[in-house]
Design an enzyme around this catalytic site. Structure first.
Site, PDB file in Angstrom:
ATOM      1  N   PHE A 241       1.466  -1.364   0.395  1.00 45.36           N
ATOM      2  CA  PHE A 241      -0.136  -0.309   0.139  1.00 45.36           C
ATOM      3  C   PHE A 241       0.912   1.311   0.199  1.00 45.36           C
ATOM      4  CE2 PHE A 241      -3.008  -2.902   1.644  1.00 45.36           C
ATOM      5  CZ  PHE A 241      -4.472  -2.618   1.243  1.00 45.36           C
TER       6      PHE A 241
ATOM      7  N   SER B 224      -4.899   6.953  -1.627  1.00 42.74           N
ATOM      8  CA  SER B 224      -4.113   5.840  -1.313  1.00 42.74           C
ATOM      9  C   SER B 224      -3.854   4.253  -2.703  1.00 42.74           C
ATOM     10  CB  SER B 224      -5.095   4.505   0.465  1.00 42.74           C
ATOM     11  OG  SER B 224      -5.027   5.514   1.368  1.00 42.74           O
ATOM     12  N   ARG B 225      -3.026   3.681  -2.847  1.00 42.93           N
ATOM     13  CA  ARG B 225      -2.422   3.055  -4.162  1.00 42.93           C
ATOM     14  C   ARG B 225      -1.948   1.906  -3.741  1.00 42.93           C
ATOM     15  NH1 ARG B 225      -1.345   7.930  -4.738  1.00 42.93           N
ATOM     16  NH2 ARG B 225      -0.082   8.337  -3.583  1.00 42.93           N
TER      17      ARG B 225
ATOM     18  N   GLU C 282      11.594   6.359   0.236  1.00 39.68           N
ATOM     19  CA  GLU C 282      11.062   6.320  -0.291  1.00 39.68           C
ATOM     20  C   GLU C 282      11.821   6.827  -1.897  1.00 39.68           C
ATOM     21  OE1 GLU C 282       7.097   8.896  -2.273  1.00 39.68           O
ATOM     22  OE2 GLU C 282       8.349   9.352   0.135  1.00 39.68           O
TER      23      GLU C 282
ATOM     24  N   GLY D 236       5.947  13.560  -5.942  1.00 33.95           N
ATOM     25  CA  GLY D 236       4.683  13.242  -4.925  1.00 33.95           C
ATOM     26  C   GLY D 236       3.741  14.760  -4.411  1.00 33.95           C
TER      27      GLY D 236
END
Length: 489
Positions: free
Chosen positions: A91, A98-99, A211, A240
């Protein structure tokens, strides 16, 4: 001339006339002694499990290397070449939504299709940070995505399938207390409602360097660059909602020049062992400089009402980011590209006096020294989205070659419009984003050229998906995380 006695001749005549069966019977003891060990060894070899052609072997640097496939670095483990299929559920809890990503790997950590696609990818809005005051609702927002993931994973494999939740800049911006309340609610949800294997430490706020490193691994893995010299890899800029990451491989010499960081901050360089090659990865995450967070920084950076030069004429309202609310209304005279750009430069703190290194990006941050690993840039996430909405990239294309100057030209066109005309000209832009389209494009150009020092006319690759094995894979950090958790499971 040889002489034979009569007795010897008789014995020879007797042996010549002896049947084969009689000979076998007469020497059966000798045959048993000779053949028994041979038969036993053959039986053992026959019953031993056979290693497949892609079995793992020990690499030159102590790394477990998949002989016929990709390999993960120092965390690779034995048993990956046994032909088994494994899944990983990741996730991506970002600031804008949210993906969920579901990946299927073979024994060599090569991706296998899920249905007709190489991965399952689903998303929904808003993100977890939108539920700052209600952690339980934040966790519940993931339920539909969790159900989608369970549909594609065989029942017998669900209990051994790891599920990770990586929250990014949006949750980081809420502060430790609120973000931890949300994360704990998510942990409880996975423990009570999920059929997947979860661990408390797998639900966490990713630090920016994690990340960025995962994103770099993802894209270079898909391009087949891992194992090659660092000069053959690509650099990655990922924009992002809450933060922007820059990651690229540098020389060992430049890695040695990395300045020290303050206590509690991430180091500038990570050493990775991938496919037998050591990479020195420069990676830095700029919190508050993702696209949505940067709007707040620009609105704050304006002296007086300077920020209004970035807002389209006809918009009257406020902008909310996290718990902060900012006035965000346009001028009757409309937006101004040049004046908005000046505010964006100020928001980036390009001329930050705190730069104590030979080369900085913005905000006094060391830029890694540049070099071959940065020459070929892949630029992801909101860069692609805004370019597609502004009309200079095909929204259905997985990737596109552009120049930073394309963002400048698009910004100049948009900033001349009022809200109504912009809505008509750019129908793919959502209603809530139209008033900020001038600001967003100006910021993206300023970030690339003034922030990261990219030449305005240098070719860069806007990437949404990367070609892989006759398919396309989402160019996002979760694949790097999935490779790690699958290889260490």
């Amino acid at each position: 001339m040889r002489r034979f006695s009569a007795a010897a001749g008789a014995r020879q005549q007797q042996q010549q006339g002896e049947a084969v069966s009689d000979r076998v019977l007469r020497f059966r003891g000798v045959l048993v002694v000779v053949l028994a060990p041979v038969l036993l060894i053959s039986l053992v070899l026959l019953l031993m499990p056979r290693a497949p052609a892609s079995a793992t072997v020990e690499g030159s640097a102590g790394e477990l290397v998949a002989a016929a496939g990709r390999r993960w670095g120092p965390r690779a483990v034995s048993g990956l070449g046994d032909g088994s299929t494994r899944y990983a559920v990741i996730f991506d809890a970002g600031s804008s939504g949210s993906r969920v990503h579901v990946y299927c790997f073979d024994g060599n950590l090569d991706l296998l299709p899920i249905g007709k696609e190489i991965e399952l990818f689903k998303q929904k809005k808003p993100g977890l940070s939108a539920y700052a005051m209600d952690p339980q609702e934040a966790a519940k927002s993931l339920v539909s995505l969790l159900e989608e993931a369970e549909k594609v994973i065989p029942v017998e494999l669900r209990e051994q399938t790891p599920v990770r939740v990586g929250a990014t800049a949006g949750l980081r911006a809420l502060g430790t207390e609120k973000s931890e309340e949300i994360l704990q609610a998510v942990r409880d949800l996975l423990q009570d409602k999920s059929s997947f294997r979860s661990q408390p430490e797998w639900v966490t706020v990713l630090d920016g360097s994690q990340e960025g490193a995962f994103q770099w691994v993802t894209i270079n893995y898909l391009l087949g660059n891992l194992g090659k010299p660092y000069s053959h890899t690509v650099g990655v800029v990922d924009l992002g909602g809450g933060s922007v990451q820059m990651a690229y491989a540098i020389s060992e010499k430049d890695a040695g020049k990395a300045p020290p960081v303050a206590e509690g901050e991430d180091s500038y360089v990570k050493e990775l062992l991938l496919k037998g090659t050591t990479y020195y990865l420069y990676v830095h995450s700029y919190l508050r400089y993702g696209l949505l967070a940067a709007r707040a920084e620009i609105l704050k950076a304006g002296e007086g009402n300077d920020y209004r030069n970035c807002m389209l004429e006809g918009h009257h309202g406020q902008y909310r980011y996290g718990d902060d609310i900012f006035e965000a209304s346009g001028l009757s005279s409309g937006a101004s590209y040049s004046k908005c750009r000046a505010v964006a430069v100020r928001a980036l703190k390009v001329d930050e006096p705190a730069c104590t290194h030979m080369k900085c990006t913005f905000g006094g941050v060391w830029n890694g020294g540049g070099g071959d690993g940065q020459k070929n840039l892949f630029v992801a996430s909101f860069f692609f989205d805004r370019a597609a909405e502004a009309g200079f990239v095909n929204p259905k294309a997985p990737f596109a070659k552009v120049k930073p100057s394309d963002f400048e030209e698009a910004a100049r066109r948009v900033c001349k419009l009022n809200v109504k005309d912009a809505q008509a000209t750019y129908p793919d832009v959502s209603e809530e984003n139209v008033p900020y389209l001038c600001m967003d494009l100006v910021y993206q150009y300023t970030l690339l050229v003034d922030g990261f020092g990219v030449d305005p006319y240098q070719d860069i690759t806007l990437v949404k998906k990367v070609p892989y094995s006759n398919s396309f894979v989402e160019a996002a950090w979760p694949l790097g995380s999935a490779i790690e958790v699958a290889s260490s499971s």
